[in-house]
Design a protein around this motif. Structure first.
Motif, PDB file in Angstrom:
ATOM      1  N   LEU A  23     -17.644 -37.138 -38.339  1.00  0.00           N
ATOM      2  CA  LEU A  23     -18.538 -38.113 -38.963  1.00  0.00           C
ATOM      3  C   LEU A  23     -18.011 -38.338 -40.385  1.00  0.00           C
ATOM      4  CD1 LEU A  23     -22.319 -38.445 -38.967  1.00  0.00           C
ATOM      5  CD2 LEU A  23     -21.153 -38.233 -41.142  1.00  0.00           C
ATOM      6  N   LEU A  24     -17.748 -39.605 -40.731  1.00  0.00           N
ATOM      7  CA  LEU A  24     -17.287 -39.993 -42.053  1.00  0.00           C
ATOM      8  C   LEU A  24     -18.340 -40.897 -42.674  1.00  0.00           C
ATOM      9  CD1 LEU A  24     -15.042 -40.437 -44.279  1.00  0.00           C
ATOM     10  CD2 LEU A  24     -14.331 -42.410 -42.897  1.00  0.00           C
ATOM     11  N   VAL A  25     -18.809 -40.555 -43.872  1.00  0.00           N
ATOM     12  CA  VAL A  25     -19.786 -41.396 -44.568  1.00  0.00           C
ATOM     13  C   VAL A  25     -19.021 -42.528 -45.248  1.00  0.00           C
ATOM     14  CG1 VAL A  25     -21.593 -41.488 -46.321  1.00  0.00           C
ATOM     15  CG2 VAL A  25     -21.293 -39.412 -44.942  1.00  0.00           C
ATOM     16  N   ILE A  26     -19.376 -43.752 -44.901  1.00  0.00           N
ATOM     17  CA  ILE A  26     -18.718 -44.934 -45.477  1.00  0.00           C
ATOM     18  C   ILE A  26     -19.481 -45.415 -46.705  1.00  0.00           C
ATOM     19  CG2 ILE A  26     -18.059 -47.329 -45.056  1.00  0.00           C
ATOM     20  CD1 ILE A  26     -17.764 -46.563 -42.111  1.00  0.00           C
ATOM     21  N   ALA A  27     -20.793 -45.305 -46.659  1.00  0.00           N
ATOM     22  CA  ALA A  27     -21.622 -45.725 -47.793  1.00  0.00           C
ATOM     23  C   ALA A  27     -22.928 -44.949 -47.769  1.00  0.00           C
ATOM     24  CB  ALA A  27     -21.907 -47.224 -47.720  1.00  0.00           C
ATOM     25  N   GLY A  28     -23.430 -44.609 -48.947  1.00  0.00           N
ATOM     26  CA  GLY A  28     -24.709 -43.923 -49.052  1.00  0.00           C
ATOM     27  C   GLY A  28     -24.582 -42.419 -48.975  1.00  0.00           C
ATOM     28  N   GLU A  29     -25.718 -41.804 -48.682  1.00  0.00           N
ATOM     29  CA  GLU A  29     -25.786 -40.347 -48.601  1.00  0.00           C
ATOM     30  C   GLU A  29     -26.558 -39.958 -47.354  1.00  0.00           C
ATOM     31  OE1 GLU A  29     -27.398 -38.709 -52.205  1.00  0.00           O
ATOM     32  OE2 GLU A  29     -26.139 -39.989 -53.461  1.00  0.00           O
ATOM     33  N   VAL A  30     -26.065 -38.937 -46.678  1.00  0.00           N
ATOM     34  CA  VAL A  30     -26.731 -38.434 -45.483  1.00  0.00           C
ATOM     35  C   VAL A  30     -26.757 -36.915 -45.512  1.00  0.00           C
ATOM     36  CG1 VAL A  30     -26.090 -40.420 -44.039  1.00  0.00           C
ATOM     37  CG2 VAL A  30     -24.632 -38.389 -44.058  1.00  0.00           C
ATOM     38  N   GLU A  31     -27.666 -36.365 -44.750  1.00  0.00           N
ATOM     39  CA  GLU A  31     -27.677 -34.937 -44.464  1.00  0.00           C
ATOM     40  C   GLU A  31     -27.358 -34.787 -42.991  1.00  0.00           C
ATOM     41  OE1 GLU A  31     -31.457 -33.289 -45.594  1.00  0.00           O
ATOM     42  OE2 GLU A  31     -30.899 -33.228 -47.718  1.00  0.00           O
ATOM     43  N   VAL A  32     -26.401 -33.929 -42.698  1.00  0.00           N
ATOM     44  CA  VAL A  32     -26.018 -33.667 -41.317  1.00  0.00           C
ATOM     45  C   VAL A  32     -26.358 -32.213 -41.025  1.00  0.00           C
ATOM     46  CG1 VAL A  32     -24.139 -33.634 -39.650  1.00  0.00           C
ATOM     47  CG2 VAL A  32     -24.139 -35.348 -41.478  1.00  0.00           C
ATOM     48  N   THR A  33     -27.178 -32.007 -40.014  1.00  0.00           N
ATOM     49  CA  THR A  33     -27.550 -30.660 -39.604  1.00  0.00           C
ATOM     50  C   THR A  33     -26.822 -30.339 -38.312  1.00  0.00           C
ATOM     51  OG1 THR A  33     -29.718 -30.907 -40.630  1.00  0.00           O
ATOM     52  CG2 THR A  33     -29.467 -29.123 -39.024  1.00  0.00           C
ATOM     53  N   ILE A  34     -26.080 -29.239 -38.323  1.00  0.00           N
ATOM     54  CA  ILE A  34     -25.334 -28.785 -37.149  1.00  0.00           C
ATOM     55  C   ILE A  34     -25.704 -27.333 -36.905  1.00  0.00           C
ATOM     56  CG2 ILE A  34     -23.041 -28.378 -36.164  1.00  0.00           C
ATOM     57  CD1 ILE A  34     -22.037 -30.551 -38.149  1.00  0.00           C
TER      58      ILE A  34
END
Length: 189
Positions: free
Chosen positions: A135-146
């Motif tokens: 997963l590559l963030v192109i714009a903004g901010e995310v939280e990824v839970t694995i």
């Protein structure tokens, strides 16, 4: 007979190519599709035909649409996919995704994801197949839970995991859109 996934011409060659791309044995697919190994082998080699119901069951195991078996070969498919022609699919909560790779790709899949403010892939983590996924963030901010561990990602940050690991993505600011690119090998959608 060609087994190149891009140039496979017959439905049987297409099935064999996809099965191999997913690293499944004849036995694996036959058991899940409720057909004999011999019948599946015969279908793959073009020595016998399958009913529509049998093709549906085999394709479900291989995560294909029956129509994909009869798709054009690379020589007749245009290599350019126009984003303006792509159709997004809503999923999760306040999110959508667009497939960026053609249906005949057996080894790689790209998806563009859009998350509205606070949008997510859903309330619960999910799994799909057992592919390598980035997963590559192109714009903004995310939280990824694995697997229960949460990672904060910003533009151009990336994370990799197996699609069999429970995972979830959330736009983390609550006020901005986020865009991500998923790459999976082999495809799971």
């Amino acid at each position: 007979m060609s087994t190149d996934p891009v140039t496979a011409r017959t439905p049987g060659e297409r099935l064999r190519s996809r099965r191999r791309a997913l690293q499944l044995t004849l036995s694996d697919v036959a058991a899940r599709a409720e057909v004999t190994e011999g019948h599946l082998s015969s279908i793959e080699r073009g020595r016998s035909n399958a009913s529509v119901l049998t093709l549906q069951r085999i394709c479900a195991v291989l995560r294909l649409n029956v129509g994909d078996l009869f798709a054009q070969t690379e020589s007749s498919v245009q290599p350019v996919l126009r984003f303006r022609d792509a159709k997004g699919v809503a999923f999760g909560e306040g999110a959508s995704k667009i497939k960026l790779t053609p249906a005949h790709f057996d080894h790689l899949e790209l998806l563009l994801g859009h998350f509205g403010p606070g949008g997510s892939t859903g309330v619960e983590p999910y799994t799909h197949g057992d592919s390598e996924e980035v997963l590559l963030v192109i714009a903004g901010e995310v939280e990824v839970t694995i697997d229960g561990e949460t990672h904060a990602l910003s533009t151009f940050d990336s994370i990799h995991y197996r699609s069999s690991q429970p995972h979830r993505v959330v736009e983390s600011t609550g006020t901005e859109d986020a865009r991500v690119l998923w790459a999976m090998s082999p495809p799971t959608y």
